[in-house]
Design a protein around this motif. Structure first.
Motif, PDB file in Angstrom:
ATOM      1  N   SER A  14       0.957  -1.341   0.182  1.00  0.00           N
ATOM      2  CA  SER A  14       0.006   0.085  -0.080  1.00  0.00           C
ATOM      3  C   SER A  14       0.929   1.287  -0.080  1.00  0.00           C
ATOM      4  N   PRO A  15       0.613   2.308  -0.969  1.00  0.00           N
ATOM      5  CA  PRO A  15       1.627   3.526  -0.890  1.00  0.00           C
ATOM      6  C   PRO A  15       1.344   4.255   0.479  1.00  0.00           C
ATOM      7  N   VAL A  16       2.289   4.638   0.753  1.00  0.00           N
ATOM      8  CA  VAL A  16       2.572   5.672   2.015  1.00  0.00           C
ATOM      9  C   VAL A  16       2.739   7.163   1.686  1.00  0.00           C
ATOM     10  N   SER A  17       2.030   7.996   2.337  1.00  0.00           N
ATOM     11  CA  SER A  17       2.241   9.128   1.740  1.00  0.00           C
ATOM     12  C   SER A  17       3.174   9.877   2.505  1.00  0.00           C
ATOM     13  N   GLY A  18       3.440  11.171   1.908  1.00  0.00           N
ATOM     14  CA  GLY A  18       4.663  11.827   2.506  1.00  0.00           C
ATOM     15  C   GLY A  18       4.343  12.322   3.954  1.00  0.00           C
ATOM     16  N   GLU A  20       2.696  10.674   5.930  1.00  0.00           N
ATOM     17  CA  GLU A  20       2.639   9.662   7.029  1.00  0.00           C
ATOM     18  C   GLU A  20       3.917   9.200   7.421  1.00  0.00           C
ATOM     19  N   ARG A  21       5.043   9.519   6.309  1.00  0.00           N
ATOM     20  CA  ARG A  21       6.306   9.169   6.579  1.00  0.00           C
ATOM     21  C   ARG A  21       7.206  10.047   7.561  1.00  0.00           C
ATOM     22  N   LEU A  22       6.481  11.607   7.538  1.00  0.00           N
ATOM     23  CA  LEU A  22       6.849  12.536   8.361  1.00  0.00           C
ATOM     24  C   LEU A  22       6.399  12.279   9.719  1.00  0.00           C
ATOM     25  N   GLN A  23       5.405  11.830   9.933  1.00  0.00           N
ATOM     26  CA  GLN A  23       4.615  11.465  11.162  1.00  0.00           C
ATOM     27  C   GLN A  23       5.380  10.284  11.897  1.00  0.00           C
ATOM     28  N   GLU A  24       5.777   9.454  10.946  1.00  0.00           N
ATOM     29  CA  GLU A  24       6.453   8.209  11.380  1.00  0.00           C
ATOM     30  C   GLU A  24       7.846   8.569  11.984  1.00  0.00           C
ATOM     31  N   ARG A  25       8.499   9.536  11.061  1.00  0.00           N
ATOM     32  CA  ARG A  25       9.929  10.058  11.558  1.00  0.00           C
ATOM     33  C   ARG A  25       9.943  10.714  12.857  1.00  0.00           C
ATOM     34  N   ARG A  26       9.022  11.541  12.919  1.00  0.00           N
ATOM     35  CA  ARG A  26       8.688  12.545  14.123  1.00  0.00           C
ATOM     36  C   ARG A  26       8.566  11.562  15.498  1.00  0.00           C
ATOM     37  N   GLN A  27       7.545  10.586  15.325  1.00  0.00           N
ATOM     38  CA  GLN A  27       7.317   9.494  16.471  1.00  0.00           C
ATOM     39  C   GLN A  27       8.691   8.891  16.640  1.00  0.00           C
ATOM     40  N   MET A  28       9.415   8.310  15.784  1.00  0.00           N
ATOM     41  CA  MET A  28      10.729   7.691  16.023  1.00  0.00           C
ATOM     42  C   MET A  28      11.761   8.658  16.734  1.00  0.00           C
ATOM     43  N   ALA A  29      11.692   9.857  16.311  1.00  0.00           N
ATOM     44  CA  ALA A  29      12.691  10.749  16.922  1.00  0.00           C
ATOM     45  C   ALA A  29      12.080  11.049  18.232  1.00  0.00           C
ATOM     46  N   ARG A  30      11.038  11.438  18.503  1.00  0.00           N
ATOM     47  CA  ARG A  30      10.447  11.692  19.896  1.00  0.00           C
ATOM     48  C   ARG A  30      10.755  10.244  20.867  1.00  0.00           C
ATOM     49  N   ALA A  31      10.783   9.076  20.330  1.00  0.00           N
ATOM     50  CA  ALA A  31      10.866   7.970  21.231  1.00  0.00           C
ATOM     51  C   ALA A  31      12.495   7.891  21.340  1.00  0.00           C
ATOM     52  N   ASN A  32      13.026   7.912  20.615  1.00  0.00           N
ATOM     53  CA  ASN A  32      14.667   8.112  20.628  1.00  0.00           C
ATOM     54  C   ASN A  32      15.151   9.311  21.699  1.00  0.00           C
ATOM     55  N   TYR A  33      14.462  10.344  21.657  1.00  0.00           N
ATOM     56  CA  TYR A  33      14.761  11.442  22.538  1.00  0.00           C
ATOM     57  C   TYR A  33      14.384  11.096  23.890  1.00  0.00           C
ATOM     58  N   GLU A  34      13.229  10.509  24.147  1.00  0.00           N
ATOM     59  CA  GLU A  34      12.872  10.014  25.424  1.00  0.00           C
ATOM     60  C   GLU A  34      13.745   8.939  25.851  1.00  0.00           C
ATOM     61  N   LYS A  35      14.464   7.894  25.214  1.00  0.00           N
ATOM     62  CA  LYS A  35      15.087   6.972  25.700  1.00  0.00           C
ATOM     63  C   LYS A  35      16.470   7.588  25.952  1.00  0.00           C
ATOM     64  N   GLY A  36      16.801   8.442  25.046  1.00  0.00           N
ATOM     65  CA  GLY A  36      18.089   9.156  25.380  1.00  0.00           C
ATOM     66  C   GLY A  36      18.163   9.982  26.573  1.00  0.00           C
ATOM     67  N   ILE A  37      17.296  10.583  27.034  1.00  0.00           N
ATOM     68  CA  ILE A  37      16.859  11.256  28.092  1.00  0.00           C
ATOM     69  C   ILE A  37      16.849  10.249  29.293  1.00  0.00           C
ATOM     70  N   ALA A  38      16.400   9.132  29.159  1.00  0.00           N
ATOM     71  CA  ALA A  38      16.308   8.031  30.218  1.00  0.00           C
ATOM     72  C   ALA A  38      17.938   7.407  30.482  1.00  0.00           C
ATOM     73  N   TYR A  39      18.327   7.493  29.567  1.00  0.00           N
ATOM     74  CA  TYR A  39      19.807   6.808  29.516  1.00  0.00           C
ATOM     75  C   TYR A  39      20.907   8.139  30.246  1.00  0.00           C
ATOM     76  N   ALA A  40      20.644   9.124  29.838  1.00  0.00           N
ATOM     77  CA  ALA A  40      21.222  10.153  30.665  1.00  0.00           C
ATOM     78  C   ALA A  40      21.011  10.130  31.794  1.00  0.00           C
ATOM     79  N   ALA A  41      20.020   9.800  32.179  1.00  0.00           N
ATOM     80  CA  ALA A  41      19.518  10.035  33.861  1.00  0.00           C
ATOM     81  C   ALA A  41      20.115   8.699  34.454  1.00  0.00           C
ATOM     82  N   ALA A  42      20.315   7.827  33.678  1.00  0.00           N
ATOM     83  CA  ALA A  42      20.968   6.490  34.280  1.00  0.00           C
ATOM     84  C   ALA A  42      22.370   6.765  33.976  1.00  0.00           C
ATOM     85  N   SER A  43      23.234   7.892  33.729  1.00  0.00           N
ATOM     86  CA  SER A  43      24.617   8.208  33.396  1.00  0.00           C
ATOM     87  C   SER A  43      25.235   7.286  32.306  1.00  0.00           C
ATOM     88  N   GLU A  44      24.117   6.732  31.585  1.00  0.00           N
ATOM     89  CA  GLU A  44      24.829   6.042  30.263  1.00  0.00           C
ATOM     90  C   GLU A  44      25.025   6.947  29.024  1.00  0.00           C
TER      91      GLU A  44
END
Length: 161
Positions: A14-18, A20-44
């Motif tokens: 099924s074709p994916v619109s632009g 939808e791809r942008l929304q997917e990238r933003r969600q992935m970025a938000r998840a990475n941001y939140e994980k990064g903050i968690a790792y920083a809090a754990a001194s990783e």
């Protein structure tokens, strides 16, 4: 193709619109941001930097750049990268006094008083009630240009009474 036909496997994508791809990238970025903050809090910090770097590449938001800079600044070997991250945040949000203050502190740590002074002056201009920035600025003002507090040589020679 023959195998897919005999096994009744349908491979129509099924074709994916632009958007939808942008929304997917933003969600992935938000998840990475939140994980990064968690790792920083754990001194990783290494993992935090990796995830936050992925977040800013996928969706360059000011808060992602600030988080990346904050983590990078914890390692003396990464302070140059931290300065670049804070600058990237300021390109997106130039009136952010907190980022300018953090950048000023970082310039002080890297022994660049003129750049620190510029950042602290900007903080005071944006937020005149920022006492800590005003204090840092006052400490740096007499050092500006290598002049003594009494002024230039010309000023001291021709000083009035």
């Amino acid at each position: 193709r023959l195998y897919n036909q005999t096994e009744l496997i349908e491979l129509t994508a099924s074709p994916v619109s632009g958007s939808e791809r942008l929304q997917e990238r933003r969600q992935m970025a938000r998840a990475n941001y939140e994980k990064g903050i968690a790792y920083a809090a754990a001194s990783e910090f290494h993992f935090a930097v990796e995830l936050l770097d992925q977040a800013v590449r996928a969706d360059p938001r000011p808060e992602y750049w600030v988080a990346l800079g904050r983590v990078q600044a914890r390692n003396p070997n990464w302070r140059g990268r931290a300065i670049e991250s804070y600058r990237a945040a300021l390109e997106l949000d130039p009136d952010n006094a907190d980022v300018r203050f953090a950048l000023g502190l970082l310039h002080e740590q890297t022994e660049d008083p003129e750049r620190a002074r510029v950042q602290f002056a900007a903080v005071v201009r944006l937020n005149p009630a920022h006492a800590e920035a005003a204090e840092h600025l006052a400490k740096l003002e007499p050092k500006r240009g290598g002049r003594a507090a009494g002024g230039s040589l010309f000023d001291r020679i021709f000083r009035r009474g």
